[in-house]
Design a protein around this motif. Structure first.
Motif, short mmCIF file in Angstrom:
data_model
loop_
_atom_site.label_atom_id
_atom_site.label_comp_id
_atom_site.label_asym_id
_atom_site.label_seq_id
_atom_site.Cartn_x
_atom_site.Cartn_y
_atom_site.Cartn_z
N MET A 1 0.85 -1.19 0.00
CA MET A 1 0.00 0.00 0.00
C MET A 1 0.89 1.24 0.00
N ASN A 2 0.58 2.18 -0.90
CA ASN A 2 1.36 3.41 -0.95
C ASN A 2 0.43 4.62 -1.06
N LEU A 3 1.02 5.79 -0.93
CA LEU A 3 0.23 7.02 -0.91
C LEU A 3 -0.52 7.23 -2.22
N ARG A 4 0.12 6.89 -3.33
CA ARG A 4 -0.53 7.09 -4.64
C ARG A 4 -1.79 6.23 -4.75
N GLN A 5 -1.73 4.99 -4.28
CA GLN A 5 -2.92 4.13 -4.29
C GLN A 5 -4.06 4.76 -3.48
N LEU A 6 -3.71 5.30 -2.32
CA LEU A 6 -4.73 5.89 -1.46
C LEU A 6 -5.32 7.15 -2.09
N GLU A 7 -4.51 7.91 -2.80
CA GLU A 7 -5.02 9.09 -3.49
C GLU A 7 -5.99 8.68 -4.60
N PHE A 8 -5.63 7.65 -5.36
CA PHE A 8 -6.54 7.12 -6.39
C PHE A 8 -7.84 6.64 -5.75
N PHE A 9 -7.73 5.97 -4.62
CA PHE A 9 -8.91 5.43 -3.93
C PHE A 9 -9.88 6.56 -3.56
N ILE A 10 -9.36 7.64 -3.02
CA ILE A 10 -10.21 8.76 -2.62
C ILE A 10 -10.87 9.40 -3.83
N LEU A 11 -10.12 9.61 -4.89
CA LEU A 11 -10.68 10.23 -6.10
C LEU A 11 -11.76 9.35 -6.71
N LEU A 12 -11.55 8.05 -6.73
CA LEU A 12 -12.53 7.13 -7.29
C LEU A 12 -13.77 7.06 -6.40
N ALA A 13 -13.55 7.07 -5.09
CA ALA A 13 -14.69 7.03 -4.17
C ALA A 13 -15.55 8.27 -4.31
N GLN A 14 -14.94 9.42 -4.54
CA GLN A 14 -15.68 10.67 -4.62
C GLN A 14 -16.32 10.89 -5.99
#
Length: 293
Positions: A1-14
């Motif tokens: 798990m890395n920061l870029r994955q988490l940023e993608f996750f938030i953008l996709l969730a929103q």
């Protein structure tokens, strides 16, 4: 798990749309899709489910979102705060100095520094203490830069001489020695001394000077701070050797020159090596060393 994955996750969730999330992330749709697949594999749970042309969070995805979203927001806030602190025009400096420097030198440095238009918005947070405390705060990263005695050869610190202080004798106004303009230290040995404590940066300097002169003082008490020493001397508790600081005139004491050859006390600008990589600290550090004191 890395920061870029988490940023993608938030953008996709929103956005609930793979293509839109990719556009917001300035990347390709396959990159976002691959990152989410990898993230779900690492977590061992599905975070998204398809809903027509859109994608929405699963129950487990909503739980994960509740933790990731504020965490990333805090990271963004932390990054922004850090940039504000190190900015050479709007930054913040934690500045520590020994007590004697607080009466004239430090105020003069700060005022002259902030008179320049480009420095007006730089903020200072001040700390005072003896040299041991200032050095400890530097090593602990509590302060960014300090003014103190050089009582440590720590490889993490850089010391540059900033100014010098002449030593004088101070005695109560009605003391037998008060009639003198200058004295040899040997003439004072029948009187008790108020002396600097072991935590003071002046202590090793004074000890070394007196040892070279083969002089032993009668010490009545030891104190850490200059104004406390002046207070005790003013009340007749003893006499003292101390730097010739402006605040001596505020106490009921007489200042007397010392005939013995004593080295001036060196006062240093100290900084942790890695702090000189921070633009606003480097800017103030160079200013201090290149300004007439």
């Amino acid at each position: 798990m890395n920061l870029r994955q988490l940023e993608f996750f938030i953008l996709l969730a929103q956005s609930e749309h793979m293509t839109k999330a990719a556009e917001l992330a300035n990347t390709s749709q396959p990159n976002v899709s691959h990152a989410m697949t990898t993230l779900e594999q690492e977590l061992g749970v599905a975070l998204f489910e398809k809903k027509g042309r859109n994608i929405r969070l699963t129950r487990q995805g909503r739980i994960f979102y509740e933790y990731v979203q504020p965490a990333l927001q805090k990271i963004d806030e932390g990054q922004q705060r850090l940039q504000e602190i190190i900015d050479p025009f709007f930054g913040e400096i934690e500045f520590g100095f020994i007590y004697t420097m607080g009466s004239t030198l430090v105020p003069k440095l700060i005022q002259t520094f902030q008179q320049k238009k480009e420095n007006k918005r730089i903020k200072f947070l001040f700390h005072q203490g003896n040299s041991n405390k200032i050095i400890k705060m530097l090593l602990d990263d509590t302060i960014d830069i300090g003014i103190c005695s050089k009582i440590s050869e720590d490889s993490d610190l850089i010391f540059q001489r900033l100014t010098r202080e002449k030593l004088v004798l101070v005695v109560p106004l009605h003391h037998p020695l008060a009639k003198n303009k200058s004295v040899e230290i040997e003439e004072t040995l029948t009187y008790p001394y108020v002396y600097y404590g072991k935590q003071s940066g002046l202590r090793p300097y004074l000890d070394r000077q007196l040892k070279e002169l083969d002089i032993a003082l009668t010490v009545q008490c030891e104190l850490e701070e200059d104004h406390s020493i002046l207070g005790f001397v003013g009340e007749g508790y003893g006499i003292a050797l101390m730097p010739d600081i402006p605040s001596i005139t505020s106490y009921p004491v007489k200042k007397i020159e010392i005939k013995n050859h004593l080295e001036d006390r060196n006062v240093y600008l100290a900084v942790k090596k890695h702090n000189l990589e921070v633009p606003v600290i480097r800017k103030f550090y160079d200013f201090c060393l290149n300004t007439d004191k």
